[in-house]
Design an enzyme around this catalytic site. Structure first.
Site, PDB file in Angstrom:
ATOM      1  N   GLU A  13      -3.204  -5.351  -2.856  1.00 19.16           N
ATOM      2  CA  GLU A  13      -1.958  -4.856  -2.268  1.00 19.16           C
ATOM      3  C   GLU A  13      -0.740  -5.491  -2.949  1.00 19.16           C
ATOM      4  OE1 GLU A  13      -0.367  -4.120   2.255  1.00 19.16           O
ATOM      5  OE2 GLU A  13      -1.039  -6.141   1.761  1.00 19.16           O
ATOM      6  N   LYS A  36       1.904   2.800   2.520  1.00 19.93           N
ATOM      7  CA  LYS A  36       1.350   2.242   3.751  1.00 19.93           C
ATOM      8  C   LYS A  36       2.066   2.847   4.951  1.00 19.93           C
ATOM      9  CE  LYS A  36       0.098  -2.365   5.555  1.00 19.93           C
ATOM     10  NZ  LYS A  36       0.197  -3.810   5.256  1.00 19.93           N
ATOM     11  N   CYS A  85      -4.610  -3.136   3.510  1.00 22.37           N
ATOM     12  CA  CYS A  85      -4.551  -4.242   4.467  1.00 22.37           C
ATOM     13  C   CYS A  85      -4.874  -3.804   5.897  1.00 22.37           C
ATOM     14  CB  CYS A  85      -3.173  -4.897   4.348  1.00 22.37           C
ATOM     15  SG  CYS A  85      -3.037  -6.534   5.081  1.00 22.37           S
TER      16      CYS A  85
END
Length: 345
Positions: free
Chosen positions: A45, A127, A161
């Site tokens: 990430e 995200k 994540c």
């Protein structure tokens, strides 16, 4: 479509706050993975320009010293830096998933870019909901990003994540018959020993659970904290160093039955984790439970997704079409029947 091939998950410290150096380092790992025979290589990430650990270490006023540099070193879609990554994929005939801080106008997004072996970007996603204090830095994605793409290596998807703790987002991916999933994590050293939910045990558990639930292979690339990164964000403060210790690279690759496969690395060592995968294994895993197929209970629960790209501004004619309500066509009034009339035939 290739069904048996080698995959690679990079465990390396980013070149923090130095985009061009990070691009050069990424190219070296792309070349190394390709030389070892890998057909797909994945990075963690926001590997470009590094995860902003400082947002967890002090008040916003203190963080401002990093804001300008982080913004300037975040990558822009279509930029010369992207072209370098594309050329590396094309030259080495390898697919690439890389986590980036994507700069778009005056905003940043936690993004994952997927390049095919020809160097074409076949997926750009953001995200959906930055986690915790990440929201002070990054904007949000939307339902258009919940995509699995068809490639020469099968159906490949990406999440970042703690998106792996969002059941509905995961289910949206499972329903697209994902075969290989990239679970991109930052370093897992942050708050280690003080916040178990942020530690590698829980986060790798989420990666493994994704493999079992989705019946797919999962690559879990993870960065690590070096002394250089620690010195930059902690500035010699021992209290901050306790919250951002060295290491934290817990890169794993999991098979559809949940077992860890491939090579391994110590959490404080840079390198690449490799595994041989065979997509035919997915059939065995899903014979027992296909969560969005034969094991779904459609009459009880369903998922609704808004796949429209959300924009703050639309052209006037588009907005006008959305807001205009068509007036119903006028109808002839019906003849009234006398109240006491005999209507029998």
């Amino acid at each position: 479509m290739t069904t048996r091939y080698k995959v690679a998950a990079v465990q390396a410290a980013p070149c923090f706050l130095d985009l061009d150096a990070g691009i050069a380092k990424a190219v070296r790992y792309i070349e190394e993975a390709a030389a070892e025979g890998a057909k797909l290589v994945a990075f963690s990430e926001t590997w470009l320009p590094g995860y902003p650990n400082y947002i967890w270490l002090g008040p916003v006023a203190w963080q401002m010293q990093f804001v300008g540099r982080y913004f300037d070193n975040s990558i822009v879609a279509g930029s010369p830096q992207e072209a370098i990554l594309a050329a590396a994929c094309r030259k080495n005939r390898i697919q690439l998933s890389i986590g980036v801080s994507e700069r778009d106008g005056g905003s940043l997004y936690i993004a994952q870019w997927h390049f095919d072996e020809n160097g074409t970007v076949i997926n750009r996603r953001r995200k959906l909901k930055p986690t915790g204090v990440e929201r002070s830095v990054f904007g949000e994605g939307d339902g258009s990003d919940l995509r699995v793409v068809d490639t020469s290596l099968g159906k490949i998807g990406q999440l970042a994540c703690w998106e792996h703790f969002q059941p509905l987002s995961k289910y949206a991916m499972y329903a697209q018959n994902e075969q290989v999933h990239i679970a991109a994590w930052p370093n897992l050293a942050l708050y280690e020993g003080t916040a178990f939910a942020l530690g590698h045990q829980v986060n790798n558990g989420a990666t493994r659970q994704y493999a079992v639930e989705g019946g797919c292979f999962v690559l879990g690339p993870c960065a690590l904290v070096t002394k250089e990164v620690q010195d930059t964000v902690c500035q010699g403060d021992p209290e901050k160093e306790k919250l951002c210790p060295l290491g934290g690279g817990y890169t794993k690759i999991y098979a559809p039955d949940g077992q860890e496969i491939g090579t391994s690395l110590p959490h404080d060592q840079e390198g690449i984790v490799y595994a041989e995968i065979d997509l035919h294994m997915i059939g065995y895993a899903k014979a027992a439970a296909d969560p969005a197929g034969h094991y779904a209970k459609r009459d009880s629960t369903r998922l609704l997704i808004n796949r429209q790209r959300q924009r703050p501004v639309h052209d006037f004619d588009v907005a006008d079409r959305w807001e205009r309500v068509e007036e119903p066509a006028p109808q002839e009034p019906k003849a009234k029947t006398p109240r006491h009339a005999d209507t029998s035939v």
